[in-house]
Design a protein around this motif. Structure first.
Motif, PDB file in Angstrom:
ATOM      1  N   ALA A   8      -3.838  -4.895  -3.231  1.00 17.14           N
ATOM      2  CA  ALA A   8      -4.027  -5.822  -2.116  1.00 17.14           C
ATOM      3  C   ALA A   8      -5.144  -6.813  -2.420  1.00 17.14           C
ATOM      4  CB  ALA A   8      -4.336  -5.048  -0.837  1.00 17.14           C
TER       5      ALA A   8
ATOM      6  N   TYR B  60      -5.316   5.576  -2.481  1.00 10.60           N
ATOM      7  CA  TYR B  60      -5.525   4.425  -1.616  1.00 10.60           C
ATOM      8  C   TYR B  60      -6.468   3.401  -2.240  1.00 10.60           C
ATOM      9  CZ  TYR B  60      -2.989   6.559   2.237  1.00 10.60           C
ATOM     10  OH  TYR B  60      -2.003   7.094   3.026  1.00 10.60           O
TER      11      TYR B  60
ATOM     12  N   ALA C   1      -4.347   1.398  -4.373  1.00  8.56           N
ATOM     13  CA  ALA C   1      -3.534   0.530  -3.518  1.00  8.56           C
ATOM     14  C   ALA C   1      -4.362  -0.651  -3.025  1.00  8.56           C
ATOM     15  CB  ALA C   1      -2.993   1.326  -2.333  1.00  8.56           C
ATOM     16  N   GLY C   2      -5.623  -0.365  -2.710  1.00 10.09           N
ATOM     17  CA  GLY C   2      -6.504  -1.448  -2.278  1.00 10.09           C
ATOM     18  C   GLY C   2      -6.736  -2.469  -3.367  1.00 10.09           C
TER      19      GLY C   2
ATOM     20  N   THR D 208       0.823  -1.204   0.000  1.00  7.31           N
ATOM     21  CA  THR D 208       0.000   0.000   0.000  1.00  7.31           C
ATOM     22  C   THR D 208       0.861   1.259   0.000  1.00  7.31           C
ATOM     23  OG1 THR D 208      -1.823  -1.107   1.133  1.00  7.31           O
ATOM     24  CG2 THR D 208      -1.744   1.292   1.286  1.00  7.31           C
TER      25      THR D 208
END
Length: 453
Positions: A55, A48, A51-52, A37
């Motif tokens: 993940a 973000y 970034a999520g 992240t």
């Protein structure tokens, strides 16, 4: 059995080394989420949400790959099964710091697919290295070790990423991931007994058990537990953010994990315990006070209370799966358990987040408790009905061994360092659970996530 059985457990042949190897091998997994992240947000200058997505891509790979890798361990043995993981993970993490965002998403899927199965292999090995009378303590201690790992490793990842660079942090994650595989390859803990009870009758019963309602409801318990835990994560972060106390998240999570450690140690020292479904229901119920607790003092007490049943519930799930599943299917079913935990995360985080967006953080805690509790209670009802129809209990229906099995490698050769464990008297007791946890970063804040595989 002693009220404090952990010393005797760690003195069993090979068990202390297994715990040490698994603790070290889990560290890179616990670091990966936060490092990825921070790398996407800082080095790649993305948001973000993006970034999520990285993940999430890795989570999808883990969910698909866990049962497949577990089946390989069952069929080929540990070393042959994880050798490809070591090679692929090495390649992925060497190039990861230098990839574009789009390529990193694809690499994350591959990394998840080939993730070294430290969590499931540890539990599978404990099931054959530890006599039945001590397995509750073994799985409880495993859950406690996972909690400690996820208290320490994300902090290390954040320090590396912020004080050095995210590229260095990713390189460390990659090198330690490969080290984890090499350590597991070297230790080669047994995943199969030297004297498996593979008579035709036992195999036939085992097939029925794998496909039966008992196993299905325990897997649903894993989903429910993950739903409660991820919902608590999201709600806790939201509650602190709404009060302008985002900086308190770290120590609040530590208190939550500390409660879980205490609960796990007490649970492992007990002679008896409720069923895993009952423990998941207790976990859901223990989350309710957090919905009404003012920040920060009462919320801190509430998260300690919510943490107490975490490790007991997770360890009980794992131990019960081991009891219900024959040895030649345990790796695969442990993989499915990890997948169900991942599904619980995937459902719980957005649903509780949506409820919080349209209500309050307290509503998020209540949603996590209500959904998780409903699944657990529904599972208990199903088991009671099926048990009444066959005139017994879940414990009665579970496969029982007349003696503790002697661990062996895939070819059936007895594992020398575990032979002494077979001399222990066998006492049939309810077995317990698992803790598959990872790291989630919500708006840049590291929180605990039960989806580790």
């Amino acid at each position: 059995m002693s009220r404090f059985p952990y010393g005797a457990l760690l003195r069993l042949p090979g068990v202390g080394r297994l715990f040490a190897v698994s603790f070290v091998a889990r560290i890179p997994h616990a670091m990966t989420g936060v490092v990825l992240t921070l790398h996407v947000v800082t080095a790649l200058d993305r948001g973000y949400a993006q970034a999520g997505l990285v993940a999430g891509a890795m989570t999808v790979g883990m969910a698909v790959g866990a049962p497949w890798r577990g089946r390989l361990v069952d069929r080929l043995g540990l070393r042959r099964a994880i050798a490809p993981s070591i090679v692929v993970e090495s390649a992925v993490w060497v190039v990861a710091p230098h990839l574009s965002y789009e390529a990193l998403v694809g690499a994350a899927v591959v990394a998840g697919l080939f993730l070294v199965p430290v969590f499931s292999v540890t539990r599978q090995s404990l099931s054959v290295m530890v006599p039945l009378a001590q397995q509750r303590s073994a799985f409880a201690l495993d859950s406690v070790a996972v909690e400690v790992t996820f208290m320490l490793a994300p902090v290390l990842g954040v320090v590396l990423a912020t004080q050095v660079s995210t590229s260095v942090a990713l390189t460390v994650v990659g090198s330690t991931t490969v080290l984890a595989g090499v350590l597991l390859f070297w230790a080669n803990p047994p995943t199969r007994s030297a004297t498996p009870l593979d008579t035709a009758a036992v195999v036939e019963r085992a097939r029925a058990r794998v496909l039966g309602p008992d196993l299905v409801v325990v897997l649903l318990a894993a989903l429910a537990a993950s739903f409660v835990l991820i919902g608590t994560d999201v709600s806790l972060v939201a509650a602190l953010n709404d009060e302008g106390r985002a900086s308190d998240v770290g120590w609040m999570i530590a208190l939550w994990a500390g409660g879980s450690v205490v609960g796990g140690l007490v649970h492992g020292a007990r002679r008896r315990s409720p069923s895993p479904l009952a423990l998941v229901a207790i976990l859901a119920l223990a989350t309710v006070p957090a919905a009404f607790a003012p920040v920060p003092v009462w919320l801190a007490l509430a998260v300690v209370l919510a943490g107490l049943p975490c490790a007991p519930a997770l360890s009980s799930i794992n131990a019960t799966l081991v009891r219900l599943v024959p040895e030649h299917r345990r790796g695969e079913v442990m993989g499915w358990s990890g997948t169900m935990s991942t599904v619980g995360n995937a459902l719980g985080a957005p649903l509780c987040g949506w409820v919080i967006d349209h209500g309050t953080p307290g509503h998020g805690f209540l949603t996590a408790a209500a959904v998780g509790g409903a699944v657990a209670v529904g599972g208990l009802v199903v088991l009671r009905v099926t048990s009444a129809r066959r005139g017994g209990s879940v414990d009665d229906a579970a496969p029982r061994d007349d003696a503790a099995p002697v661990p062996a490698d895939a070819d059936g050769t007895p594992h020398a360092r575990a032979s002494a464990a077979a001399d222990e008297p066998t006492v049939v007791t309810p077995r317990e659970p698992l803790a598959t946890e990872g790291v989630v970063v919500t708006e840049g804040v590291v929180v605990k996530d039960p989806a580790g595989v």
